[in-house]
Design an enzyme around this catalytic site. Structure first.
Site, PDB file in Angstrom:
ATOM      1  N   GLU A 277       9.559  10.068   7.573  1.00 16.37           N
ATOM      2  CA  GLU A 277       8.326   9.310   7.764  1.00 16.37           C
ATOM      3  C   GLU A 277       7.161  10.209   8.045  1.00 16.37           C
ATOM      4  O   GLU A 277       7.410  11.032   8.892  1.00 16.37           O
ATOM      5  CB  GLU A 277       8.595   8.041   8.773  1.00 16.37           C
ATOM      6  CG  GLU A 277       7.227   7.476   9.286  1.00 16.37           C
ATOM      7  CD  GLU A 277       6.348   6.687   8.363  1.00 16.37           C
ATOM      8  OE1 GLU A 277       6.884   6.083   7.385  1.00 16.37           O
ATOM      9  OE2 GLU A 277       5.176   6.915   8.172  1.00 16.37           O
TER      10      GLU A 277
ATOM     11  N   CYS B 228       4.982  -0.696  -4.493  1.00 18.10           N
ATOM     12  CA  CYS B 228       3.924  -1.692  -4.428  1.00 18.10           C
ATOM     13  C   CYS B 228       2.943  -1.333  -5.448  1.00 18.10           C
ATOM     14  O   CYS B 228       1.806  -2.226  -5.556  1.00 18.10           O
ATOM     15  CB  CYS B 228       3.243  -1.820  -3.222  1.00 18.10           C
ATOM     16  SG  CYS B 228       2.676  -0.433  -2.384  1.00 18.10           S
TER      17      CYS B 228
ATOM     18  N   ASP C  81      10.319   4.473  -0.608  1.00 18.27           N
ATOM     19  CA  ASP C  81       9.479   3.385  -0.726  1.00 18.27           C
ATOM     20  C   ASP C  81       8.092   3.983  -0.409  1.00 18.27           C
ATOM     21  O   ASP C  81       7.614   3.637   0.952  1.00 18.27           O
ATOM     22  CB  ASP C  81      10.041   2.268   0.624  1.00 18.27           C
ATOM     23  CG  ASP C  81       9.008   1.266   0.511  1.00 18.27           C
ATOM     24  OD1 ASP C  81       8.115   1.009  -0.387  1.00 18.27           O
ATOM     25  OD2 ASP C  81       9.176   0.413   1.604  1.00 18.27           O
TER      26      ASP C  81
ATOM     27  N   CYS D 122      -5.040 -22.615   5.319  1.00 20.08           N
ATOM     28  CA  CYS D 122      -4.647 -21.428   4.518  1.00 20.08           C
ATOM     29  C   CYS D 122      -3.134 -22.006   4.077  1.00 20.08           C
ATOM     30  O   CYS D 122      -2.426 -22.034   5.286  1.00 20.08           O
ATOM     31  CB  CYS D 122      -4.759 -20.019   5.244  1.00 20.08           C
ATOM     32  SG  CYS D 122      -3.864 -18.870   4.271  1.00 20.08           S
TER      33      CYS D 122
ATOM     34  N   CYS E  85      -6.438 -15.466  -2.278  1.00 22.11           N
ATOM     35  CA  CYS E  85      -5.503 -16.092  -3.280  1.00 22.11           C
ATOM     36  C   CYS E  85      -6.105 -16.120  -4.634  1.00 22.11           C
ATOM     37  O   CYS E  85      -7.494 -16.770  -4.605  1.00 22.11           O
ATOM     38  CB  CYS E  85      -4.865 -17.196  -3.135  1.00 22.11           C
ATOM     39  SG  CYS E  85      -3.848 -17.304  -1.591  1.00 22.11           S
TER      40      CYS E  85
ATOM     41  N   CYS F 218      -4.230 -25.095  -1.975  1.00 19.63           N
ATOM     42  CA  CYS F 218      -4.919 -24.788  -0.792  1.00 19.63           C
ATOM     43  C   CYS F 218      -6.279 -25.309  -1.066  1.00 19.63           C
ATOM     44  O   CYS F 218      -6.964 -25.280  -2.040  1.00 19.63           O
ATOM     45  CB  CYS F 218      -4.824 -23.302  -0.596  1.00 19.63           C
ATOM     46  SG  CYS F 218      -5.919 -22.953   0.809  1.00 19.63           S
TER      47      CYS F 218
HETATM   48  C1  LIG Z   1       5.275   1.180   1.858  1.00 17.18           C
HETATM   49  S1  LIG Z   1       5.407   1.702   3.547  1.00 17.18           S
HETATM   50  C2  LIG Z   1       7.166   1.640   3.586  1.00 17.18           C
HETATM   51  C3  LIG Z   1       7.943   1.768   4.872  1.00 17.18           C
HETATM   52  C4  LIG Z   1       9.431   1.356   5.014  1.00 17.18           C
HETATM   53  N1  LIG Z   1      10.117   1.757   4.033  1.00 17.18           N
HETATM   54  C5  LIG Z   1       9.168  -0.392   5.300  1.00 17.18           C
HETATM   55  O1  LIG Z   1       9.989  -1.106   4.310  1.00 17.18           O
HETATM   56  O2  LIG Z   1       8.758  -0.748   6.249  1.00 17.18           O
HETATM   57  C6  LIG Z   1       5.228   3.383   3.252  1.00 17.18           C
HETATM   58  C7  LIG Z   1       5.361   4.087   4.463  1.00 17.18           C
HETATM   59  O3  LIG Z   1       5.081   5.645   3.928  1.00 17.18           O
HETATM   60  C8  LIG Z   1       4.437   6.234   5.083  1.00 17.18           C
HETATM   61  N2  LIG Z   1       3.690   7.425   4.400  1.00 17.18           N
HETATM   62  C9  LIG Z   1       2.414   7.167   3.832  1.00 17.18           C
HETATM   63  N3  LIG Z   1       2.061   8.340   3.418  1.00 17.18           N
HETATM   64  C10 LIG Z   1       3.141   9.313   3.778  1.00 17.18           C
HETATM   65  C11 LIG Z   1       3.249  10.816   3.474  1.00 17.18           C
HETATM   66  N4  LIG Z   1       2.425  11.542   2.827  1.00 17.18           N
HETATM   67  N5  LIG Z   1       4.565  11.266   4.006  1.00 17.18           N
HETATM   68  C12 LIG Z   1       5.359  10.431   4.707  1.00 17.18           C
HETATM   69  N6  LIG Z   1       5.236   9.184   4.766  1.00 17.18           N
HETATM   70  C13 LIG Z   1       3.975   8.533   4.278  1.00 17.18           C
HETATM   71  C14 LIG Z   1       3.658   5.129   5.717  1.00 17.18           C
HETATM   72  O4  LIG Z   1       3.216   5.556   6.948  1.00 17.18           O
HETATM   73  C15 LIG Z   1       4.479   4.090   5.482  1.00 17.18           C
HETATM   74  O5  LIG Z   1       5.419   3.729   6.562  1.00 17.18           O
END
Ligand SMILES: C[S@@+](CC[C@H](N)C(=O)[O-])C[C@H]1O[C@@H](n2cnc3c(N)ncnc32)[C@H](O)[C@@H]1O
Length: 431
Positions: free
Chosen positions: A312, A386, A360, A165, A91, A82
């Site tokens: 969620e 992540c 996740d 980009c 980056c 880039c």
């Molecule tokens: C890394 S994202 C993953 C979302 C989903 N698995 C996806 O792949 O699109 C983490 C998710 O956790 C939710 N989150 C964050 N803190 C939370 C909590 N204390 N309790 C429940 N959900 C939560 C966020 O809103 C978000 O949607």
């Protein structure tokens, strides 16, 4: 070869000239943020855009090396693809070949696991291709001459314009004229606007924060720009000011309209790789709990075969998932729950009937939920993370309760950055 184009650190509008303090060092390793680390005359020295084994010269400012010149380049050094790579902070790893970056990212995960006394076999890594980021937050500011739109230079308030980009999907790049126009009408010279663009099936879904307060005139301007630039939806602060078309995303065979700013995996390729890893991890489970489910990235495709409980914290996301599920045909039952899983994790009795869990969490990880999972003894857990550090902490909770960490796969949807995404499988030995 002068690499560090930013020979001055900018603070506010004034650029501070740095006093020359020349040194030569050899880079020993990269830190987890991608900085090279070397032994300097008075301790550790940090240098940007260098690689292990490289002898480099530069001016020492505190513990940072600036005005860097590479004396002996690494065999892993490549010409950054880039044109903005030297100045843009978006980056950090474009000067290294893909093999090096892959090993480095895998090493970060392995190091985090080692720190918890763990190890695991690694499945082959997935790396998302260039120009695949479908969601990004740009910064915009009005200037004397017009508008500046782009990413910040590293650790600086300097904004770098990034028309070429190599990270962003072409559909996201194509929104730049619209973003420019939004900053022009809704920005001031004293503040920065943050513009989150998400590619959707109906066009760009744009969320702007930091803009001027909404007035009747501004609303009209924003509605006009949404129309003329073909945006799907425009949200200003916490108000959706224009909806030209529902900004749909597809998960499996289901279309979902996520709420503004909702989480979405960074690339479509990364999402596919994560879903494959999750499906491989859980196998033919009949009942699955999908924890931190977002708008159903995993829950909806998994419901083609299995019943799913989707949990969620954000009610707007569970509502979007429920609505999408209601409108879909041929899926098994999905039950949703809006619940704060940090404060109120799913307890062992609530988990007892599940064959598998998908988890996740955000960067903070899921310590409380992992403790409850460890007690619940669900046979298989597919973890997506992540943040290798919180993943390793939570992995230790599970392994101490008798789970084995069967494999880990790095899924690099944050190409050329220091971010690391991974999927992993935990299982209990058969009774
Ligand atoms: C890394 S994202 C993953 C979302 C989903 N698995 C996806 O792949 O699109 C983490 C998710 O956790 C939710 N989150 C964050 N803190 C939370 C909590 N204390 N309790 C429940 N959900 C939560 C966020 O809103 C978000 O949607």
């Amino acid at each position: 070869m002068p690499l560090d184009a930013i020979a001055t650190l900018t603070k506010g509008k004034a650029a501070t000239k740095l006093k020359a303090n020349p040194v030569q060092v050899t880079i020993e390793r990269l830190g987890h943020l991608g900085d090279g680390i070397a032994h300097g005359p008075q301790g550790a020295v940090f240098a940007m855009q260098v690689l292990p084994g490289e002898a480099v010269t530069g001016n020492l400012h505190g513990d940072r090396l600036l005005d860097i010149r590479i004396v002996t380049p690494s065999p892993n050094r490549v010409r950054p693809p880039c044109v903005h790579a030297r100045t843009c902070g978006g980056c950090l790893m474009q000067h290294a070949d893909d093999g090096f970056v892959a090993d480095w990212k895998q090493g970060i995960v392995a190091g985090a696991l080692t720190g918890q006394g763990l190890s695991a076999p690694f499945r082959p890594m997935h790396t998302s291709p260039p120009r695949s980021r479908r969601r990004a937050t740009l910064t915009g500011r009005r200037t004397k001459g017009g508008v500046l739109l782009g990413f910040h230079a590293r650790a600086s308030d300097l904004l770098v314009s990034v028309p070429e980009c190599q990270l962003l999907h072409p559909d996201v790049l194509a929104t730049f004229p619209a973003l420019d126009a939004l900053v022009r009408v809704g920005g001031t010279r004293s503040t920065e606007l943050h513009l989150t663009v998400t590619r959707s099936l109906a066009g760009a879904d744009v969320l702007v924060t930091g803009g001027k307060d909404l007035t009747a005139d501004l609303r009209m301007d924003l509605a006009r720009l949404t129309e003329s630039h073909g945006l799907a939806r425009l949200t200003w602060g916490d108000e959706t000011v224009a909806l030209r078309a529902a900004p749909m995303q597809r998960f499996g065979r289901v279309l979902v309209a996520p709420p503004p700013g909702a989480f979405l995996q960074a690339t479509a390729e990364g999402e596919t790789a994560l879903l494959r890893a999750v499906a491989l991890a859980i196998g033919p489970a009949r009942r699955i709990a999908d924890l931190f489910c977002g708008v159903g990235t995993f829950a909806l495709p998994l419901a083609e075969r299995s019943e799913v409980l989707a949990v969620e914290g954000d009610p707007a996301m569970t509502a979007a998932l429920e609505k999408a599920h209601r409108g879909a045909e041929g899926l098994k039952r999905i039950t949703t729950q809006t619940r704060d899983l940090f404060r109120r994790p799913l307890e062992p009795d609530e988990l007892a009937s599940f064959d598998a869990v998908v988890i996740d969490p955000p960067r903070a990880g899921a310590e409380a939920q992992s403790k409850a999972l460890a007690a619940a003894k669900v046979p298989v857990i597919a973890a997506v993370s992540c943040n290798p550090v919180t993943f390793a902490r939570d992995a230790r909770i599970l392994t101490q309760a008798g789970y084995s960490l069967d494999w880990v796969q790095v899924i690099d949807q944050f190409r050329w950055s220091a971010h690391v995404e991974l999927a992993a499988r935990f299982s209990l030995p058969p009774r």
